[in-house]
Design a protein around this motif. Structure first.
Motif, PDB file in Angstrom:
ATOM      1  N   LEU A 172     -16.428  10.902  -8.378  1.00 53.43           N
ATOM      2  CA  LEU A 172     -15.752   9.726  -7.832  1.00 53.43           C
ATOM      3  C   LEU A 172     -14.277  10.019  -7.624  1.00 53.43           C
ATOM      4  N   ARG A 173     -13.732   9.525  -6.538  1.00 55.25           N
ATOM      5  CA  ARG A 173     -12.322   9.773  -6.219  1.00 55.25           C
ATOM      6  C   ARG A 173     -11.464   8.644  -6.783  1.00 55.25           C
ATOM      7  N   PRO A 174     -10.317   8.990  -7.410  1.00 60.21           N
ATOM      8  CA  PRO A 174      -9.459   7.961  -8.009  1.00 60.21           C
ATOM      9  C   PRO A 174      -8.555   7.306  -6.963  1.00 60.21           C
ATOM     10  N   GLY A 175      -7.787   6.318  -7.429  1.00 59.09           N
ATOM     11  CA  GLY A 175      -6.781   5.690  -6.577  1.00 59.09           C
ATOM     12  C   GLY A 175      -7.199   4.323  -6.095  1.00 59.09           C
ATOM     13  N   CYS A 176      -6.246   3.652  -5.433  1.00 60.49           N
ATOM     14  CA  CYS A 176      -6.485   2.293  -4.952  1.00 60.49           C
ATOM     15  C   CYS A 176      -7.456   2.251  -3.775  1.00 60.49           C
ATOM     16  N   GLY A 177      -7.695   3.376  -3.110  1.00 59.80           N
ATOM     17  CA  GLY A 177      -8.693   3.461  -2.055  1.00 59.80           C
ATOM     18  C   GLY A 177      -9.799   4.419  -2.431  1.00 59.80           C
ATOM     19  N   GLY A 178     -10.002   4.605  -3.738  1.00 63.07           N
ATOM     20  CA  GLY A 178     -11.009   5.541  -4.222  1.00 63.07           C
ATOM     21  C   GLY A 178     -12.380   4.907  -4.348  1.00 63.07           C
ATOM     22  N   ASP A 179     -13.223   5.584  -5.100  1.00 58.83           N
ATOM     23  CA  ASP A 179     -14.614   5.168  -5.242  1.00 58.83           C
ATOM     24  C   ASP A 179     -14.812   4.500  -6.604  1.00 58.83           C
ATOM     25  N   GLU A 180     -15.437   3.347  -6.579  1.00 60.49           N
ATOM     26  CA  GLU A 180     -15.869   2.731  -7.830  1.00 60.49           C
ATOM     27  C   GLU A 180     -17.306   3.114  -8.152  1.00 60.49           C
ATOM     28  N   SER A 181     -18.120   3.374  -7.122  1.00 60.25           N
ATOM     29  CA  SER A 181     -19.512   3.810  -7.319  1.00 60.25           C
ATOM     30  C   SER A 181     -20.034   4.330  -5.990  1.00 60.25           C
ATOM     31  N   TYR A 182     -21.264   4.862  -6.044  1.00 62.71           N
ATOM     32  CA  TYR A 182     -21.967   5.341  -4.846  1.00 62.71           C
ATOM     33  C   TYR A 182     -23.255   4.545  -4.666  1.00 62.71           C
ATOM     34  N   THR A 183     -23.653   4.396  -3.401  1.00 62.21           N
ATOM     35  CA  THR A 183     -24.993   3.933  -3.047  1.00 62.21           C
ATOM     36  C   THR A 183     -25.739   5.122  -2.471  1.00 62.21           C
ATOM     37  N   LEU A 184     -26.890   5.457  -3.066  1.00 66.86           N
ATOM     38  CA  LEU A 184     -27.675   6.626  -2.663  1.00 66.86           C
ATOM     39  C   LEU A 184     -28.787   6.182  -1.730  1.00 66.86           C
ATOM     40  N   LEU A 185     -28.841   6.811  -0.535  1.00 68.15           N
ATOM     41  CA  LEU A 185     -29.864   6.520   0.473  1.00 68.15           C
ATOM     42  C   LEU A 185     -30.790   7.725   0.614  1.00 68.15           C
ATOM     43  N   GLY A 186     -32.052   7.460   0.941  1.00 69.67           N
ATOM     44  CA  GLY A 186     -33.024   8.523   1.167  1.00 69.67           C
ATOM     45  C   GLY A 186     -33.859   8.250   2.399  1.00 69.67           C
ATOM     46  N   SER A 187     -34.393   9.316   3.000  1.00 75.89           N
ATOM     47  CA  SER A 187     -35.205   9.180   4.206  1.00 75.89           C
ATOM     48  C   SER A 187     -36.251  10.277   4.234  1.00 75.89           C
ATOM     49  N   THR A 188     -37.447   9.912   4.753  1.00 72.57           N
ATOM     50  CA  THR A 188     -38.504  10.879   5.038  1.00 72.57           C
ATOM     51  C   THR A 188     -38.771  10.975   6.534  1.00 72.57           C
ATOM     52  N   GLY A 189     -37.803  10.536   7.340  1.00 71.30           N
ATOM     53  CA  GLY A 189     -37.933  10.585   8.789  1.00 71.30           C
ATOM     54  C   GLY A 189     -38.162   9.239   9.435  1.00 71.30           C
ATOM     55  N   ASP A 190     -38.344   8.174   8.639  1.00 75.90           N
ATOM     56  CA  ASP A 190     -38.605   6.845   9.192  1.00 75.90           C
ATOM     57  C   ASP A 190     -37.447   5.883   8.936  1.00 75.90           C
ATOM     58  N   GLY A 191     -36.223   6.360   8.939  1.00 74.26           N
ATOM     59  CA  GLY A 191     -35.084   5.501   8.647  1.00 74.26           C
ATOM     60  C   GLY A 191     -34.619   5.665   7.202  1.00 74.26           C
ATOM     61  N   TRP A 192     -33.440   5.113   6.923  1.00 76.20           N
ATOM     62  CA  TRP A 192     -32.803   5.281   5.621  1.00 76.20           C
ATOM     63  C   TRP A 192     -33.126   4.104   4.719  1.00 76.20           C
ATOM     64  N   GLU A 193     -33.443   4.428   3.471  1.00 76.80           N
ATOM     65  CA  GLU A 193     -33.811   3.441   2.471  1.00 76.80           C
ATOM     66  C   GLU A 193     -32.900   3.585   1.257  1.00 76.80           C
ATOM     67  N   THR A 194     -32.469   2.459   0.686  1.00 74.70           N
ATOM     68  CA  THR A 194     -31.607   2.485  -0.493  1.00 74.70           C
ATOM     69  C   THR A 194     -32.437   2.851  -1.716  1.00 74.70           C
ATOM     70  N   LEU A 195     -32.052   3.950  -2.376  1.00 78.63           N
ATOM     71  CA  LEU A 195     -32.753   4.400  -3.570  1.00 78.63           C
ATOM     72  C   LEU A 195     -32.044   3.970  -4.856  1.00 78.63           C
ATOM     73  N   ARG A 196     -30.728   4.041  -4.887  1.00 80.51           N
ATOM     74  CA  ARG A 196     -29.965   3.659  -6.073  1.00 80.51           C
ATOM     75  C   ARG A 196     -28.662   2.996  -5.634  1.00 80.51           C
ATOM     76  N   LYS A 197     -28.222   1.999  -6.407  1.00 81.20           N
ATOM     77  CA  LYS A 197     -26.914   1.372  -6.213  1.00 81.20           C
ATOM     78  C   LYS A 197     -26.098   1.507  -7.491  1.00 81.20           C
ATOM     79  N   GLY A 198     -24.748   1.458  -7.323  1.00 77.92           N
ATOM     80  CA  GLY A 198     -23.882   1.508  -8.478  1.00 77.92           C
ATOM     81  C   GLY A 198     -23.914   2.821  -9.229  1.00 77.92           C
ATOM     82  N   VAL A 199     -24.112   3.933  -8.540  1.00 80.11           N
ATOM     83  CA  VAL A 199     -24.179   5.243  -9.188  1.00 80.11           C
ATOM     84  C   VAL A 199     -22.758   5.722  -9.478  1.00 80.11           C
ATOM     85  N   THR A 200     -22.484   6.048 -10.732  1.00 83.21           N
ATOM     86  CA  THR A 200     -21.152   6.547 -11.116  1.00 83.21           C
ATOM     87  C   THR A 200     -21.203   7.956 -11.693  1.00 83.21           C
ATOM     88  N   THR A 201     -22.393   8.463 -12.029  1.00 84.98           N
ATOM     89  CA  THR A 201     -22.521   9.796 -12.606  1.00 84.98           C
ATOM     90  C   THR A 201     -22.757  10.819 -11.504  1.00 84.98           C
TER      91      THR A 201
END
Length: 551
Positions: A172-201
């Motif tokens: 995660l990047r620090p600062g006032c415009g940094g990252d508080e968490s990540y949203t992880l998306l996955g795809s098997t060729g049929d569009g992107w699907e949300t797999l995890r939210k609020g990832v910090t590790t």
């Protein structure tokens, strides 16, 4: 004088043997040290822990803390302090700052995050104990985060979980415009699907995924001010220990003059998956490669076998899994591997390759017969000699592969009055094309070819002008034409009878059921014409059948 009295007796008994005490038990290990905590002090002369720690100022990317001075031991004054700030969720490594007074400015903090801050003093005797941690909360972000720095990386899966993939995310990047968490998306060729939210590790382990699908991953950075654009896509990966190694080149071993064994990143998690194989044949005196499709292979025991390919000057190979959703690219090319040459052919002989069809192609080794065990290929040669009505000694086994499904033999020159080798080879081709030759193994001879001295493979098939074959073809064509004519005549007679019946009904009741049936017939004819037009514009293989039905 006083008499002297002496006592004579047995000596005293020896002292009992001394048994050494048992060894002391091993010293118990020290208690586990808390992660990210400073080590304990090494001396009693170190300063005491600071008692009061206060937060003076906090922003979205920094904080200022102050504390009361630590009490030093006599003759060991305090030389400085170490301030440690660690996220309460332990999602990132701790931040440590060295200062010489009782105030510290902590920068490079993540916005909207709770930190634990502790201080310890230092003297010439070492570091003292840390203070009780205080909670410091940074303010929310004031600007949207930028696009993630990189795509997720595929890591080897511990234990080879057939439903799991391990990922490594950028920090995660620090600062006032940094990252508080990540949203992880996955795809098997049929569009992107949300797999995890609020990832910090940084380390993420995904489970319960489809082993017959290839996944691609992307990240979206999130903070209180919004979210970033989609990050770059990762390389495609599958579950299990195979990980992201599908793109690696296969290892290749030439197992005979016309077979290869390919190995590589196969996995037992997908027993139903096959492999497409492509090869590039190296021509003498040329550096160019032209890739061709080889026979499809099935992974058996971690290997893929090709049984009908000769590369006298070397071939390179690529593989691609078939039946794996979301995966379309080929692997990298392997090193070139050449087929080993066959032994020299005896003068005046003919070299023939036979292909047998049958069995599950999983056998191998000797074949049990009434007379004992025959090596692979011996039973096929014996059956061929019987069908040709020649001495089996005239057929010499050169090579057998795929558990006897493919056999190469030399037909030796004939004694006086017997057919020549070329004539016997042509007879094998006739047998393979007209009546399968039982081999005694539940298989049948289905293909034969002559292997020329220059390496050419000449298939043994009946000549185009063979009268028997020509008569057979003409008979089949005549039967087909006669059947089509009968069908057309029957269809015309049936249509005429039906039309006469409709006309009689229509005349008896104009505007009634006759008109209604005529309207239904016209609508039915329109549907028939539409269907005919649709079918004629489709697959050309069905055009002849459609036209016969229309007639």
């Amino acid at each position: 004088p006083m008499p002297t009295v002496s006592c004579v007796g047995s000596p005293p008994p020896p002292a009992p043997a001394y048994d050494p005490p048992p060894p002391l038990p091993p010293r118990p290990p020290p208690p586990p040290h808390p992660p990210n905590a400073p080590p304990p002090p090494l001396s009693e002369l170190v300063p005491l822990a600071p008692e009061i720690v206060r937060t003076v100022l906090s922003s979205c990317g920094s904080a200022t803390v102050t504390w009361d001075p630590s009490r030093a031991r006599e003759k060991y004054p305090v030389l400085g302090y170490e301030v440690t700030a660690v996220r309460q969720d332990r999602a990132s490594p701790p931040l440590r700052v060295q200062v010489f007074n009782t105030t510290a400015d902590l920068g490079n903090l993540h916005a909207g995050t709770l930190y634990e801050v502790a201080i310890r003093a230092r003297s010439s005797a070492g570091f003292g104990l840390p203070s009780q941690p205080v909670l410091v909360s940074t303010r929310p972000a004031t600007a949207q985060p930028a696009t993630p720095a990189r795509a997720p990386r595929i890591e080897p899966t511990e234990g080879g979980d057939c439903g799991g993939i391990d990922l490594s995310l950028p920090p995660l990047r620090p600062g006032c415009g940094g990252d508080e968490s990540y949203t992880l998306l996955g795809s098997t060729g049929d569009g992107w699907e949300t797999l995890r939210k609020g990832v910090t590790t940084q380390a993420v382990q995904l489970t319960h995924l489809d082993p017959y699908a290839a996944y691609t991953f992307r990240l979206v950075a999130v903070n209180a001010a919004g979210q970033s654009q989609l990050g770059d896509a990762s390389v495609a990966a599958v579950t299990g220990s195979l990980g992201g190694r599908l793109g690696l080149p296969p290892s290749v071993i030439a197992t005979s003059s016309a077979s290869f064994e390919l190995g590589g990143a196969w996995s037992g998690c997908r027993p139903r998956m096959g492999w497409d194989v492509a090869y590039a044949l190296r021509e003498p005196g040329s550096d160019q490669r032209m890739w061709r499709a080889a026979e499809a292979g099935r992974a058996v025991g971690g290997k893929v076998e090709l049984q009908t390919l000769r590369c006298p000057h070397g071939c390179a190979f690529k593989v691609r899994p078939s039946g794996l959703k979301g995966w379309a690219q080929w692997s990298e090319a392997s090193a070139e591997v050449a087929s080993p040459p066959l032994p020299s052919m005896p003068p005046g002989s003919a070299r023939v390759e036979l292909a047998f069809d049958g069995g599950d192609d999983t056998g191998g080794g000797p074949v049990a017969t009434g007379d004992g065990a025959l090596p692979v290929g011996a039973a096929e040669i014996a059956a061929a000699a019987g069908a040709l009505q020649v001495d089996v000694a005239r057929l010499v086994l050169v090579e057998a592969r795929a558990a006897g499904r493919f056999v190469i033999l030399d037909v030796l020159p004939a004694p006086a009055g017997q057919p020549e080798p070329r004539a016997l080879a042509a007879e094998l081709g006739r047998l393979a094309s007209r009546r399968p030759l039982a081999s005694g193994l539940g298989t049948a001879l289905v293909w034969a070819a002559v292997l020329e001295q220059d390496g050419r493979v000449v298939s043994l098939r009946p000549a185009r002008d063979d009268p028997t074959v020509l008569a057979l073809k003409l008979g089949i064509v005549g039967c087909l034409l006669l059947g089509a004519g009968v069908m057309v005549l029957a269809a015309r007679r049936g249509s005429g009878a039906a039309a006469g019946g409709h006309r009689q009904v229509g005349a008896a009741s104009p505007g009634g059921r006759g008109a209604q049936r005529a309207g239904q017939r016209r609508r039915s004819e329109r549907h028939t014409y539409n269907d005919l037009e649709t079918r004629l514009s489709g697959d050309s293989d069905s055009e002849e059948h459609v036209m016969v039905s229309a007639a």
